[in-house]
Design a protein around this motif. Sequence first.
Motif, PDB file in Angstrom:
ATOM      1  N   ILE A   7     109.580  67.995  93.175  1.00  0.00           N
ATOM      2  CA  ILE A   7     110.825  68.511  92.745  1.00  0.00           C
ATOM      3  C   ILE A   7     111.440  69.543  93.155  1.00  0.00           C
ATOM      4  O   ILE A   7     111.030  70.584  93.841  1.00  0.00           O
ATOM      5  CB  ILE A   7     110.676  68.537  91.058  1.00  0.00           C
ATOM      6  CG1 ILE A   7     109.773  69.757  90.683  1.00  0.00           C
ATOM      7  CG2 ILE A   7     110.125  67.289  90.473  1.00  0.00           C
ATOM      8  CD1 ILE A   7     109.740  70.041  89.370  1.00  0.00           C
TER       9      ILE A   7
ATOM     10  N   LYS B   8     105.248  63.309  92.901  1.00  0.00           N
ATOM     11  CA  LYS B   8     106.375  63.890  92.648  1.00  0.00           C
ATOM     12  C   LYS B   8     106.811  64.936  93.325  1.00  0.00           C
ATOM     13  O   LYS B   8     105.826  66.172  93.308  1.00  0.00           O
ATOM     14  CB  LYS B   8     106.733  63.937  91.384  1.00  0.00           C
ATOM     15  CG  LYS B   8     106.839  62.620  90.380  1.00  0.00           C
ATOM     16  CD  LYS B   8     106.760  63.109  89.052  1.00  0.00           C
ATOM     17  CE  LYS B   8     107.062  61.768  88.120  1.00  0.00           C
ATOM     18  NZ  LYS B   8     107.208  62.029  86.530  1.00  0.00           N
TER      19      LYS B   8
ATOM     20  N   ILE C 242     111.275  64.662  83.797  1.00  0.00           N
ATOM     21  CA  ILE C 242     111.345  64.474  85.709  1.00  0.00           C
ATOM     22  C   ILE C 242     109.808  64.667  86.112  1.00  0.00           C
ATOM     23  O   ILE C 242     109.285  63.771  86.716  1.00  0.00           O
ATOM     24  CB  ILE C 242     112.363  65.409  86.157  1.00  0.00           C
ATOM     25  CG1 ILE C 242     113.527  64.946  85.963  1.00  0.00           C
ATOM     26  CG2 ILE C 242     112.154  65.075  87.619  1.00  0.00           C
ATOM     27  CD1 ILE C 242     114.872  65.851  86.422  1.00  0.00           C
TER      28      ILE C 242
ATOM     29  N   LYS D  61     115.513  68.659  90.057  1.00  0.00           N
ATOM     30  CA  LYS D  61     116.023  67.269  90.749  1.00  0.00           C
ATOM     31  C   LYS D  61     114.654  66.694  91.394  1.00  0.00           C
ATOM     32  O   LYS D  61     114.006  67.454  92.205  1.00  0.00           O
ATOM     33  CB  LYS D  61     117.155  67.384  91.592  1.00  0.00           C
ATOM     34  CG  LYS D  61     117.488  66.126  92.450  1.00  0.00           C
ATOM     35  CD  LYS D  61     118.668  66.538  93.172  1.00  0.00           C
ATOM     36  CE  LYS D  61     118.991  65.089  93.896  1.00  0.00           C
ATOM     37  NZ  LYS D  61     120.262  65.394  94.897  1.00  0.00           N
ATOM     38  N   LEU D  62     114.445  65.427  90.943  1.00  0.00           N
ATOM     39  CA  LEU D  62     113.442  64.641  91.802  1.00  0.00           C
ATOM     40  C   LEU D  62     113.902  64.489  93.186  1.00  0.00           C
ATOM     41  O   LEU D  62     114.665  63.758  93.401  1.00  0.00           O
ATOM     42  CB  LEU D  62     113.011  63.311  90.964  1.00  0.00           C
ATOM     43  CG  LEU D  62     111.830  62.608  91.524  1.00  0.00           C
ATOM     44  CD1 LEU D  62     110.580  63.418  91.637  1.00  0.00           C
ATOM     45  CD2 LEU D  62     111.788  61.197  90.916  1.00  0.00           C
TER      46      LEU D  62
ATOM     47  N   GLN E 296     113.320  69.036  83.096  1.00  0.00           N
ATOM     48  CA  GLN E 296     114.587  68.260  82.371  1.00  0.00           C
ATOM     49  C   GLN E 296     114.347  66.736  82.266  1.00  0.00           C
ATOM     50  O   GLN E 296     113.330  66.259  82.979  1.00  0.00           O
ATOM     51  CB  GLN E 296     115.753  68.654  83.459  1.00  0.00           C
ATOM     52  CG  GLN E 296     116.267  70.144  83.222  1.00  0.00           C
ATOM     53  CD  GLN E 296     117.229  70.513  84.052  1.00  0.00           C
ATOM     54  OE1 GLN E 296     117.773  69.739  84.832  1.00  0.00           O
ATOM     55  NE2 GLN E 296     117.605  71.896  84.131  1.00  0.00           N
ATOM     56  N   LYS E 297     115.259  66.183  81.673  1.00  0.00           N
ATOM     57  CA  LYS E 297     115.042  64.555  81.579  1.00  0.00           C
ATOM     58  C   LYS E 297     115.913  63.775  82.360  1.00  0.00           C
ATOM     59  O   LYS E 297     116.941  64.506  82.611  1.00  0.00           O
ATOM     60  CB  LYS E 297     115.267  64.306  80.064  1.00  0.00           C
ATOM     61  CG  LYS E 297     114.380  64.458  79.154  1.00  0.00           C
ATOM     62  CD  LYS E 297     114.542  64.374  77.550  1.00  0.00           C
ATOM     63  CE  LYS E 297     113.597  64.845  76.753  1.00  0.00           C
ATOM     64  NZ  LYS E 297     113.433  64.339  75.306  1.00  0.00           N
ATOM     65  N   ASP E 298     115.445  62.675  83.007  1.00  0.00           N
ATOM     66  CA  ASP E 298     116.342  61.832  83.750  1.00  0.00           C
ATOM     67  C   ASP E 298     117.085  61.150  82.802  1.00  0.00           C
ATOM     68  O   ASP E 298     117.392  61.211  81.774  1.00  0.00           O
ATOM     69  CB  ASP E 298     115.435  61.006  84.437  1.00  0.00           C
ATOM     70  CG  ASP E 298     114.723  60.139  83.943  1.00  0.00           C
ATOM     71  OD1 ASP E 298     114.773  59.814  82.745  1.00  0.00           O
ATOM     72  OD2 ASP E 298     113.319  59.471  84.617  1.00  0.00           O
ATOM     73  N   ALA E 299     117.813  60.020  83.626  1.00  0.00           N
ATOM     74  CA  ALA E 299     118.860  59.304  82.915  1.00  0.00           C
ATOM     75  C   ALA E 299     118.195  58.558  81.653  1.00  0.00           C
ATOM     76  O   ALA E 299     118.965  57.787  81.110  1.00  0.00           O
ATOM     77  CB  ALA E 299     119.672  58.364  84.043  1.00  0.00           C
TER      78      ALA E 299
END
Length: 445
Positions: free
Chosen positions: A274, A272, A247, A284-285, A239-242
């Motif tokens: 996750i 990383k 991620i 989530k990281l 998924q993509k972060d802000a």
Amino acid sequence: MIRFTFSIMILLLLSCKKESDSDQKDAAFDPSSPVRVTDFAPLQGGLGSPIVINGENFGNDTSKVEVYFNNKKALILNLKQNNIYALVPKQPGDSSIIKVVVKHGQNEEAFKEGALETKKFAYNIRATVTTVAGVFNEQGTNDGSALEAKFTRPSMLTVTDDGNVFISDDNAGRVALLSLVDNKVVTLTNTFNYPWQSATSIDQNTIYVTDRNSGSRPNIFKAFYREDNWLSPDVFYDQKDASSNFIMGSTTITGLAASDKYVYQISQNGSKLIRTDLESREVKLIGQNLNLSSWNYLAYNKKDGCVYIAAEEWARVYKFNTKNAAGEYKSSISNEDLELVAGLGRGSVKEGVGSQAQFGYLSGIACDGDGNIYTCDYQNHVIWKITNDEHRATVFAGKPGVSGYKDGAPKESEFNSPYSVTSTSDGILYVADMQNRVIRSIAVQ
């Protein structure tokens, strides 16, 4: 022979009793008197060995009486007021204190117990290493009967307690299923780029397999479900972060572990860490730039709720607790959360406790139902066992520094770059013996 020996043993022991059978056969447990264990015989044995335990005030209700060898519960065959006939449980420890617990009253929590502290039972371990799939030193992607099937490079694997072994044949892009019950190997899918570390769900109904290389992104792992006969893999996506960046992104995933709620994955160099929520699928990281070596492998330990890490190049085993002191899942993991379990750095084999032990290059890691940790040392061609309590590391199977191919007793067996290990709940191990291109089992009784 066992039945004959057991009968003689019982006769000898019972001949020493002060009370006759008629005096005690109907005697009920007396809650006002203590439970005592006074003797037992024989003094040693293995799984299923018969044993007679002498004492006082055991009662006559088998549903209320339990016998323990350390923390392992034994099967009671017969019960009298002052004698118990039982079978030795599996792997209670090298030496065991025998304890008898008698429950009484309407409250199931009410009990009395007695233990013989001055004498210990010696457990004799019987163990064998056996080839269960593959053809020694032959490459291929052949399905078929277990010992005729072939693998290109069996690198990673996981197992369910009912005998399904899932094998990542990474260079072939293939995940294969070895059914120990049916004695056959079948290809489940060849849609991976490089299938890598895998894990079994807590309920044993799902298998998670990560795709190692970035060419598979945004796929981060696939799930195989028992209800679908392990077919039709379900893809979990990054998924993509802000900032609209993926991620996990293009980093190589080296490790995967699964708890009852999350799948944990770590990337190359520990850059990383996750966590994927299995219900919501939220990624989530939770960790960055962890102080680990380039390739790291993960295992979830149901016994203590920690994730264990085998750091390949550093030749050390670490762990982090997934929950805080309040019992809540941690939202982030930092270097301060990493605890050294064992290892002082890469080298030749040295057994010992914690940082006194020395490993070679480490790869796959697993935990059994008792919380013990196992890891593959492919440099020294051995399988290590690390106890959950004092972190004592010993060579469990293989000859240190010797590469080869030999079944038999664990310390006499030979491996060639064993790369991954997995364990059933009761401690039967399966090893991806990568360079021999076979799957081996280590059964300990």
